[in-house]
Design a protein around this motif. Structure first.
Motif, short mmCIF file in Angstrom:
data_model
loop_
_atom_site.label_atom_id
_atom_site.label_comp_id
_atom_site.label_asym_id
_atom_site.label_seq_id
_atom_site.Cartn_x
_atom_site.Cartn_y
_atom_site.Cartn_z
N ILE A 68 0.87 -1.18 0.00
CA ILE A 68 0.00 0.00 0.00
C ILE A 68 0.90 1.22 0.00
O ILE A 68 1.64 1.45 0.96
CB ILE A 68 -0.93 0.03 1.23
CG1 ILE A 68 -1.84 -1.19 1.26
CG2 ILE A 68 -1.77 1.32 1.22
CD1 ILE A 68 -2.66 -1.31 2.54
N ASP A 69 0.87 1.98 -1.07
CA ASP A 69 1.65 3.22 -1.14
C ASP A 69 0.73 4.37 -0.74
O ASP A 69 0.09 5.01 -1.59
CB ASP A 69 2.24 3.43 -2.53
CG ASP A 69 3.27 4.56 -2.55
OD1 ASP A 69 3.27 5.37 -1.61
OD2 ASP A 69 4.09 4.61 -3.48
N GLU A 80 -0.92 7.26 -3.21
CA GLU A 80 -2.38 7.28 -3.29
C GLU A 80 -2.97 8.47 -2.53
O GLU A 80 -4.15 8.77 -2.67
CB GLU A 80 -2.95 5.97 -2.75
CG GLU A 80 -2.57 4.76 -3.60
CD GLU A 80 -3.23 3.48 -3.10
OE1 GLU A 80 -4.41 3.54 -2.72
OE2 GLU A 80 -2.56 2.43 -3.08
N ASN A 81 -2.14 9.12 -1.72
CA ASN A 81 -2.56 10.30 -0.97
C ASN A 81 -3.77 10.00 -0.09
O ASN A 81 -4.75 10.75 -0.06
CB ASN A 81 -2.86 11.47 -1.92
CG ASN A 81 -2.59 12.82 -1.26
OD1 ASN A 81 -1.86 12.92 -0.28
ND2 ASN A 81 -3.20 13.86 -1.80
N ILE A 82 -3.69 8.88 0.66
CA ILE A 82 -4.80 8.46 1.51
C ILE A 82 -4.42 8.65 2.98
O ILE A 82 -3.25 8.70 3.34
CB ILE A 82 -5.20 7.00 1.24
CG1 ILE A 82 -4.00 6.05 1.40
CG2 ILE A 82 -5.81 6.87 -0.15
CD1 ILE A 82 -4.34 4.58 1.22
N GLU A 110 -7.72 5.38 6.16
CA GLU A 110 -7.96 4.69 4.88
C GLU A 110 -6.90 3.62 4.63
O GLU A 110 -7.19 2.54 4.10
CB GLU A 110 -7.97 5.71 3.74
CG GLU A 110 -9.17 6.64 3.75
CD GLU A 110 -9.02 7.79 2.77
OE1 GLU A 110 -10.00 8.09 2.06
OE2 GLU A 110 -7.92 8.39 2.72
N THR A 111 -5.65 3.92 5.00
CA THR A 111 -4.57 2.96 4.85
C THR A 111 -4.84 1.71 5.68
O THR A 111 -4.70 0.57 5.19
CB THR A 111 -3.23 3.58 5.28
OG1 THR A 111 -3.00 4.77 4.52
CG2 THR A 111 -2.08 2.61 5.07
N LYS A 152 -7.63 -0.41 4.17
CA LYS A 152 -7.15 -1.20 3.03
C LYS A 152 -6.36 -2.41 3.51
O LYS A 152 -6.50 -3.52 2.97
CB LYS A 152 -6.26 -0.34 2.11
CG LYS A 152 -7.00 0.69 1.29
CD LYS A 152 -6.11 1.30 0.21
CE LYS A 152 -5.87 0.32 -0.93
NZ LYS A 152 -5.30 0.96 -2.12
N PRO A 177 1.41 1.18 -7.52
CA PRO A 177 0.52 1.92 -8.42
C PRO A 177 1.34 2.76 -9.40
O PRO A 177 1.48 3.98 -9.25
CB PRO A 177 -0.30 2.80 -7.46
CG PRO A 177 0.63 3.05 -6.31
CD PRO A 177 1.46 1.80 -6.17
N ARG A 236 0.86 6.40 -10.81
CA ARG A 236 0.79 7.57 -9.92
C ARG A 236 2.12 8.30 -9.74
O ARG A 236 2.15 9.38 -9.15
CB ARG A 236 0.26 7.15 -8.54
CG ARG A 236 -1.21 6.71 -8.56
CD ARG A 236 -1.69 6.36 -7.16
NE ARG A 236 -3.10 5.99 -7.16
CZ ARG A 236 -4.11 6.84 -6.97
NH1 ARG A 236 -3.84 8.12 -6.78
NH2 ARG A 236 -5.35 6.41 -6.97
#
Length: 486
Positions: free
Chosen positions: A48-49, A53-55, A59-60, A63, A191, A194
């Motif tokens: 998970i980046d 992903e700017n989360i 949210e991280t 996921k 991703p 991105r």
């Protein structure tokens, strides 16, 4: 899922408004390498980046929870001295969210945790801290977790709690066979759509900063500059190499599968071992790849006879650590290059069409307003295609941090205060001037350099009117600084 590897980041916190358009979004190469190694050894891996992903931390964690991993590992690596510590605040928030929202064990590793492993274990909501490179540690830890055992005493480089007491195991030996332990990265876990190159990296084609790749060809640095923490994960100065054949095979994968032209060579010192870097250059030329690359070099290790080939291979930018114009200031941090040699080498590099990113530091221990002005005057006289102006920071893992702790110097209150561009940034004072004076000088110097007619005319002549206007638009953004408001 055995493990989820998480790349933390908070672009707004670290870069303010510059994070929206101007800063790079760099692929986390070390995470992708760890992922590839673990996958090659039979583990189920996801990445998970959160930065790309700017989360948010929440949210991280959500996921990660959907993947139900045995272990969630937040890797706060960073590929330059400033890039790890500044992300520790958001990394800590992600760890807290993971502990609240998942059933997995939580580990944290990378440059900063390796520099301050005990403090990290005490301060962050984690089960484990990984000290060192991480690959061996994670492999052994996952085997233990798979078995259901709670005996972590055999896992190298691991810090953990045992009935409330802090325990730590000796670091593993440094990786010797880099081709085996640092294989071609698991780019498919990232991703890739991105990632974005630095704006200056693409001055020759400013509208095409994506896609973007970043790779290591070596690990570590043989030097020991007082202000640098880059060797914290390795425990000592030194440099080890991936084979040129593997490096170029990876570049080939990036170009053929992902259409990548813009590549950063992440090595702390790429232009050092002539046999290594020129073998890579020769192989790239033989393959005929169309690349736009940049790499780090030192004034005292670069050789003029290689510039033509380097340019032909697509090395269009070299970043040089100049630091200061003052002999006294440079010698105080173990940098002893003469000013006349700096200027001579830069002009030779530019004569072959290679652009120069010159890095300067204001606020080193022996700096005062006069020596900093001397450095700015030199920078403006050199007038390189890019000038990075930094404030001296006592990054954990550097000798300067140890000195700051010993002397009782005031340090940032939060880890994001170590970011060069954040609102809360708090640089070191020098022997002669305050942190506020250093920061004000740095910010004024950046705008003076970037808006100089001599600089802007040079930029327009080399890269065109569009790039000149891009820089002028960028310099309209004046960073807000808490320290300068007081």
């Amino acid at each position: 899922m055995d493990i989820v590897l998480i790349n933390p980041g908070d672009r707004k916190q670290v870069y303010q408004n510059l994070g929206e358009d101007y800063a790079a979004i760099e692929p986390p190469f070390w995470i992708a390498v760890i992922g590839a190694y673990l996958r090659n050894n039979g583990f189920d891996v996801a990445v998970i980046d959160a930065n790309a992903e700017n989360i948010s931390p929440q949210e991280t964690a959500e996921k990660a929870n959907r993947l139900q991993p045995l272990l969630s590992a937040v890797i706060v690596y960073g590929s330059q001295p400033s890039a790890s510590t500044q992300n520790m605040t958001v990394a800590g928030r992600i760890c807290k969210a993971l502990k609240t929202n998942t059933s997995s064990k939580v580990a944290i590793g990378g440059l900063h945790p390796s520099a301050l492993p005990k403090r990290t274990l005490e301060e962050e909501e984690v089960d484990f801290v990984i000290e060192g490179e991480g690959t061996f540690t994670l492999e052994h830890l996952l085997n233990i977790l798979r078995s259901g055992s709670k005996d972590y005493s055999s896992i190298p480089g691991l810090w953990y709690f045992d009935n409330g007491a802090i325990r730590n195991n000796p670091r593993p030996s440094l990786i010797k066979d880099l081709d085996k332990m640092v294989p071609i990265a698991a780019w498919d876990l990232l991703p890739m759509e991105r990632y974005r190159a630095h704006n200056w990296h693409c001055f020759d084609d400013i509208n095409n900063r994506m896609p973007y790749g970043a790779i290591y060809t070596s690990l570590g640095c043989p030097y020991n500059c007082v202000f640098c923490c880059i060797n914290a994960p390795f425990g000592k100065p030194g440099i080890r190499y991936r084979s040129p054949e593997l490096v170029v095979a990876e570049i080939g994968l990036l170009t053929s599968k992902y259409g990548i032209k813009n590549i950063k060579i992440v090595d702390e010192l790429f232009v050092f071992n002539e046999k290594h870097y020129m073998s890579i250059v020769d192989l790239i030329i033989r393959k005929g790849y169309n690349l736009n690359m940049w790499a780090y070099a030192r004034i005292d290790t670069i050789k003029q006879e290689h510039f033509k080939k380097m340019k032909k291979a697509g090395i269009n930018w070299l970043a040089l650590g100049i630091e200061s114009a003052s002999v006294v200031v440079r010698e105080g941090v173990n940098k002893r290059t003469r000013v006349k040699d700096i200027i001579k080498i830069i002009r030779m590099i530019q004569s072959e069409g290679i652009r120069v990113g010159a890095n300067y530091i204001f606020g080193l221990p022996d700096d005062n307003l006069e020596t900093m002005q001397e450095t700015l005057d030199m920078a403006m006289g050199i007038n390189s295609e890019l000038a990075n102006f930094y404030c001296a920071m006592a990054y954990p893992g550097s000798e300067l941090y140890d000195i700051a702790i010993k002397e009782g110097w005031e340090l940032p209150k939060e880890w994001y205060g170590y970011s060069q561009h954040s609102y809360e940034t708090f640089p070191l004072p020098t022997k002669y001037i305050s942190a506020r004076e250093v920061l004000k000088f740095r910010d004024d110097a950046f705008h003076k350099y970037s808006s100089s007619p001599i600089y802007l005319n040079m930029i327009e002549n080399k890269f065109g009117k569009m790039v000149k206007e891009h820089i002028q638009e960028m310099t309209k953004t004046r960073l807000k600084r808490k320290l300068l408001e007081s």
